[in-house]
Write a protein that holds these residues in place. Sequence first.
Motif, mmCIF file in Angstrom:
data_model
loop_
_atom_site.group_PDB
_atom_site.id
_atom_site.type_symbol
_atom_site.label_atom_id
_atom_site.label_comp_id
_atom_site.label_asym_id
_atom_site.label_seq_id
_atom_site.Cartn_x
_atom_site.Cartn_y
_atom_site.Cartn_z
ATOM 1 N N ARG A 299 72.703 65.377 -9.723
ATOM 2 C CA ARG A 299 72.281 65.709 -8.356
ATOM 3 C C ARG A 299 73.365 66.586 -7.731
ATOM 4 N NH1 ARG A 299 68.668 63.126 -4.885
ATOM 5 N NH2 ARG A 299 68.323 61.581 -6.525
ATOM 6 N N THR B 175 74.162 70.028 -4.687
ATOM 7 C CA THR B 175 73.749 71.036 -3.709
ATOM 8 C C THR B 175 73.890 72.417 -4.339
ATOM 9 O OG1 THR B 175 74.399 69.685 -1.819
ATOM 10 C CG2 THR B 175 74.233 72.056 -1.449
ATOM 11 N N VAL C 181 69.535 78.661 -3.513
ATOM 12 C CA VAL C 181 68.492 79.319 -4.304
ATOM 13 C C VAL C 181 68.150 80.666 -3.660
ATOM 14 C CG1 VAL C 181 66.108 79.172 -5.134
ATOM 15 C CG2 VAL C 181 67.545 77.110 -5.044
ATOM 16 N N VAL D 86 69.957 80.906 -9.020
ATOM 17 C CA VAL D 86 70.639 79.726 -8.492
ATOM 18 C C VAL D 86 72.137 79.977 -8.454
ATOM 19 C CG1 VAL D 86 70.945 77.243 -8.747
ATOM 20 C CG2 VAL D 86 68.857 78.319 -9.593
ATOM 21 N N GLU E 227 69.907 69.999 -1.682
ATOM 22 C CA GLU E 227 70.158 69.154 -2.845
ATOM 23 C C GLU E 227 69.026 69.267 -3.861
ATOM 24 O OE1 GLU E 227 72.333 65.026 -2.843
ATOM 25 O OE2 GLU E 227 70.180 64.696 -2.593
ATOM 26 N N VAL E 228 69.403 69.335 -5.128
ATOM 27 C CA VAL E 228 68.442 69.432 -6.220
ATOM 28 C C VAL E 228 68.917 68.570 -7.382
ATOM 29 C CG1 VAL E 228 67.780 71.807 -5.630
ATOM 30 C CG2 VAL E 228 69.601 71.408 -7.300
ATOM 31 N N ILE F 62 66.377 73.605 -12.218
ATOM 32 C CA ILE F 62 66.595 72.819 -11.012
ATOM 33 C C ILE F 62 65.257 72.361 -10.432
ATOM 34 C CG2 ILE F 62 68.741 74.039 -10.465
ATOM 35 C CD1 ILE F 62 67.192 75.422 -8.177
ATOM 36 N N SER F 63 65.300 71.223 -9.742
ATOM 37 C CA SER F 63 64.099 70.668 -9.117
ATOM 38 C C SER F 63 64.452 70.148 -7.734
ATOM 39 C CB SER F 63 63.530 69.513 -9.960
ATOM 40 O OG SER F 63 63.189 69.953 -11.253
ATOM 41 N N GLY F 64 63.652 70.507 -6.750
ATOM 42 C CA GLY F 64 63.891 70.037 -5.397
ATOM 43 C C GLY F 64 63.136 70.888 -4.393
ATOM 44 N N VAL G 275 64.138 72.529 -1.958
ATOM 45 C CA VAL G 275 64.819 73.759 -1.553
ATOM 46 C C VAL G 275 64.257 74.978 -2.276
ATOM 47 C CG1 VAL G 275 66.655 73.549 -3.272
ATOM 48 C CG2 VAL G 275 67.098 74.774 -1.150
ATOM 49 N N VAL G 276 63.709 74.771 -3.479
ATOM 50 C CA VAL G 276 63.120 75.884 -4.237
ATOM 51 C C VAL G 276 61.919 76.448 -3.485
ATOM 52 C CG1 VAL G 276 62.008 76.562 -6.392
ATOM 53 C CG2 VAL G 276 63.923 74.943 -6.428
#
Length: 203
Positions: A13, A15, A18, A71, A119-120, A135-137, A139-140
């Motif tokens: 996890r 920060t 993107v 990223v 955060e991702v 990455i996953s979250g 924010v994407v």
Amino acid sequence: MTASTIDAVAERRQTVTVLFIDIVGFTALVDRLDCAEVRALQRDYFSAVAGVVRDGGGIVEKYVGDAVMAVFGAGEDGFEPEAAASAVRAGLSVQEALRGRLLAGRHRVRTRAGLATGEVIVDPLAAFDGGYGMISGGVVATAARLQAYAPHDTVVVCSATREVSDELIAYQEMPPVSVPGKVCPLDLWRALQPQSARLMAVN
């Protein structure tokens, strides 16, 4: 050690910032072109963007049509304000690099960029061949939305990106935008230039 254990160790996890950047009017442009010319244009464009991203310490996560997702701050050393500033500078540098340039020898393009910080889950071992991304979250999706709302030839950022990079980048506040799926309007800032360049200009 099981595969699931390996994945758990690989994932972390963190920060990150993107960056989404795409070509304005790409669909209308390529509708007039032969597929071979579209490919040549994409190759030239992706090469230019990827070069700027990598020079700035970022990682190209994926290419989608005419969009590039990159990223910054995903390394094991963790996230620092400089990562967000590097992402912003990359967006500005791409636009400068493409200004007046003829992609595939004949096409001038304009771009717009959106950046979001949050955060991702970072997964360096993610499968890219038809699988999930690095990455996953949320924010994407935010960065992609901001890119869609950015005026032509601009780089816009979310409030979190502006907050962490405010001492390194000069910003201009823009009117908030209402985004489908978001309860509250998103605050936007347009990136103008690195702070050091602004200070030199003043002096």
